[in-house]
Write a protein that holds these residues in place. Structure first.
Motif, mmCIF file in Angstrom:
data_model
loop_
_atom_site.group_PDB
_atom_site.id
_atom_site.type_symbol
_atom_site.label_atom_id
_atom_site.label_comp_id
_atom_site.label_asym_id
_atom_site.label_seq_id
_atom_site.Cartn_x
_atom_site.Cartn_y
_atom_site.Cartn_z
ATOM 1 N N PRO A 110 12.956 32.105 21.646
ATOM 2 C CA PRO A 110 11.843 31.398 22.312
ATOM 3 C C PRO A 110 11.713 31.867 23.758
ATOM 4 O O PRO A 110 12.700 32.169 24.416
ATOM 5 N N LYS A 111 10.471 31.986 24.192
ATOM 6 C CA LYS A 111 10.213 32.396 25.572
ATOM 7 C C LYS A 111 10.642 31.275 26.504
ATOM 8 O O LYS A 111 10.414 30.102 26.226
ATOM 9 N N GLU A 112 11.282 31.683 27.609
ATOM 10 C CA GLU A 112 11.622 30.689 28.619
ATOM 11 C C GLU A 112 10.345 30.389 29.393
ATOM 12 O O GLU A 112 9.704 31.284 29.925
ATOM 13 N N THR A 113 9.999 29.146 29.416
ATOM 14 C CA THR A 113 8.805 28.766 30.147
ATOM 15 C C THR A 113 9.221 28.075 31.436
ATOM 16 O O THR A 113 10.074 27.197 31.435
ATOM 17 N N ARG A 114 8.642 28.528 32.494
ATOM 18 C CA ARG A 114 8.889 27.893 33.783
ATOM 19 C C ARG A 114 8.006 26.670 33.892
ATOM 20 O O ARG A 114 6.868 26.671 33.425
ATOM 21 N N PRO A 115 8.533 25.635 34.537
ATOM 22 C CA PRO A 115 7.663 24.474 34.744
ATOM 23 C C PRO A 115 6.452 24.884 35.585
ATOM 24 O O PRO A 115 6.579 25.658 36.530
ATOM 25 N N LYS A 116 5.324 24.373 35.203
ATOM 26 C CA LYS A 116 4.095 24.690 35.927
ATOM 27 C C LYS A 116 4.087 23.919 37.251
ATOM 28 O O LYS A 116 4.346 22.721 37.274
ATOM 29 N N PRO A 117 3.829 24.619 38.369
ATOM 30 C CA PRO A 117 3.778 23.905 39.653
ATOM 31 C C PRO A 117 2.681 22.838 39.655
ATOM 32 O O PRO A 117 1.669 22.963 38.973
ATOM 33 N N VAL A 118 2.924 21.799 40.417
ATOM 34 C CA VAL A 118 1.946 20.725 40.566
ATOM 35 C C VAL A 118 1.183 20.977 41.864
ATOM 36 O O VAL A 118 1.779 21.146 42.927
ATOM 37 N N ARG A 119 -0.117 21.040 41.766
ATOM 38 C CA ARG A 119 -0.950 21.269 42.951
ATOM 39 C C ARG A 119 -1.367 19.918 43.525
ATOM 40 O O ARG A 119 -1.790 19.028 42.804
ATOM 41 N N ILE A 120 -1.198 19.800 44.842
ATOM 42 C CA ILE A 120 -1.644 18.589 45.524
ATOM 43 C C ILE A 120 -2.628 18.976 46.617
ATOM 44 O O ILE A 120 -2.677 20.130 47.043
ATOM 45 N N THR A 121 -3.361 18.015 47.060
ATOM 46 C CA THR A 121 -4.284 18.210 48.174
ATOM 47 C C THR A 121 -3.892 17.238 49.271
ATOM 48 O O THR A 121 -3.624 16.068 48.998
ATOM 49 N N VAL A 122 -3.807 17.739 50.484
ATOM 50 C CA VAL A 122 -3.440 16.901 51.616
ATOM 51 C C VAL A 122 -4.568 16.962 52.636
ATOM 52 O O VAL A 122 -4.978 18.049 53.045
ATOM 53 N N ASP A 123 -5.056 15.810 53.019
ATOM 54 C CA ASP A 123 -6.079 15.743 54.059
ATOM 55 C C ASP A 123 -5.379 15.551 55.400
ATOM 56 O O ASP A 123 -4.679 14.560 55.606
ATOM 57 N N LEU A 124 -5.551 16.517 56.289
ATOM 58 C CA LEU A 124 -4.956 16.450 57.621
ATOM 59 C C LEU A 124 -6.044 16.358 58.664
ATOM 60 O O LEU A 124 -7.129 16.919 58.491
ATOM 61 N N THR A 125 -5.721 15.682 59.740
ATOM 62 C CA THR A 125 -6.651 15.702 60.873
ATOM 63 C C THR A 125 -6.616 17.109 61.451
ATOM 64 O O THR A 125 -5.638 17.847 61.257
ATOM 65 N N PRO A 126 -7.660 17.504 62.164
ATOM 66 C CA PRO A 126 -7.615 18.829 62.795
ATOM 67 C C PRO A 126 -6.386 18.988 63.702
ATOM 68 O O PRO A 126 -5.774 20.056 63.743
ATOM 69 N N ALA A 127 -5.998 17.925 64.392
ATOM 70 C CA ALA A 127 -4.829 18.001 65.279
ATOM 71 C C ALA A 127 -3.548 18.227 64.472
ATOM 72 O O ALA A 127 -2.704 19.055 64.854
ATOM 73 N N ASP A 128 -3.367 17.516 63.357
ATOM 74 C CA ASP A 128 -2.176 17.701 62.520
ATOM 75 C C ASP A 128 -2.148 19.093 61.901
ATOM 76 O O ASP A 128 -1.092 19.722 61.794
ATOM 77 N N TYR A 129 -3.305 19.582 61.504
ATOM 78 C CA TYR A 129 -3.402 20.932 60.935
ATOM 79 C C TYR A 129 -2.982 21.967 61.974
ATOM 80 O O TYR A 129 -2.246 22.911 61.675
ATOM 81 N N GLN A 130 -3.417 21.767 63.213
ATOM 82 C CA GLN A 130 -3.052 22.680 64.289
ATOM 83 C C GLN A 130 -1.547 22.610 64.572
ATOM 84 O O GLN A 130 -0.897 23.642 64.775
ATOM 85 N N VAL A 131 -0.983 21.398 64.568
ATOM 86 C CA VAL A 131 0.459 21.243 64.781
ATOM 87 C C VAL A 131 1.235 21.970 63.689
ATOM 88 O O VAL A 131 2.216 22.675 63.965
ATOM 89 N N LEU A 132 0.818 21.813 62.446
ATOM 90 C CA LEU A 132 1.498 22.470 61.327
ATOM 91 C C LEU A 132 1.422 23.990 61.462
ATOM 92 O O LEU A 132 2.423 24.691 61.295
ATOM 93 N N ASN A 133 0.262 24.507 61.797
ATOM 94 C CA ASN A 133 0.116 25.956 61.946
ATOM 95 C C ASN A 133 0.936 26.499 63.114
ATOM 96 O O ASN A 133 1.529 27.576 63.015
ATOM 97 N N ARG A 134 0.993 25.754 64.204
ATOM 98 C CA ARG A 134 1.818 26.184 65.346
ATOM 99 C C ARG A 134 3.296 26.163 64.968
ATOM 100 O O ARG A 134 4.052 27.047 65.336
ATOM 101 N N TRP A 135 3.712 25.134 64.225
ATOM 102 C CA TRP A 135 5.104 25.053 63.796
ATOM 103 C C TRP A 135 5.443 26.248 62.895
ATOM 104 O O TRP A 135 6.502 26.852 63.044
ATOM 105 N N LEU A 136 4.549 26.584 61.987
ATOM 106 C CA LEU A 136 4.782 27.731 61.101
ATOM 107 C C LEU A 136 4.862 29.044 61.889
ATOM 108 O O LEU A 136 5.678 29.914 61.583
ATOM 109 N N ALA A 137 4.034 29.187 62.920
ATOM 110 C CA ALA A 137 4.075 30.391 63.748
ATOM 111 C C ALA A 137 5.414 30.477 64.483
ATOM 112 O O ALA A 137 6.031 31.543 64.544
ATOM 113 N N LYS A 138 5.884 29.339 65.011
ATOM 114 C CA LYS A 138 7.190 29.327 65.679
ATOM 115 C C LYS A 138 8.304 29.624 64.682
ATOM 116 O O LYS A 138 9.265 30.323 65.001
#
Length: 85
Positions: A13-41
């Motif tokens: 039998p083929k090994e099947t990987r669990p399918k990822p679960v996609r979520i949607t997160v609504d962020l304020t523009p300020a939170d989105y900017q904080v997250l992107n700056r954190w990722l850049a750092k």
């Protein structure tokens, strides 16, 4: 079209990987900017291209840290308490 069992025996039998679960997160523009700056750092800290520091990768790491570390979890719980008393 041949009939009967496969000449080399039954296929494993083929090994099947669990399918990822996609979520949607609504962020304020300020939170989105904080997250992107954190990722850049983080990309500088890890000496990795910023293109590898995806939003999903950062959020997955934050979830894992929150689940694994009581101090981080307490900080998140405190933020949630202050957000909605």
């Amino acid at each position: 079209m041949p009939y009967g069992p496969h000449p080399r025996g039954p296929r494993p039998p083929k090994e099947t990987r669990p399918k990822p679960v996609r979520i949607t997160v609504d962020l304020t523009p300020a939170d989105y900017q904080v997250l992107n700056r954190w990722l850049a750092k983080a990309s500088v800290e890890l000496d990795q291209p910023v293109s590898r520091m995806t939003l999903a990768r950062g959020i997955r790491a934050m979830i894992q840290a929150t689940a694994a570390d009581h101090v981080v979890s307490d900080v998140v719980l405190d933020l949630l308490r202050r957000e909605h008393p």
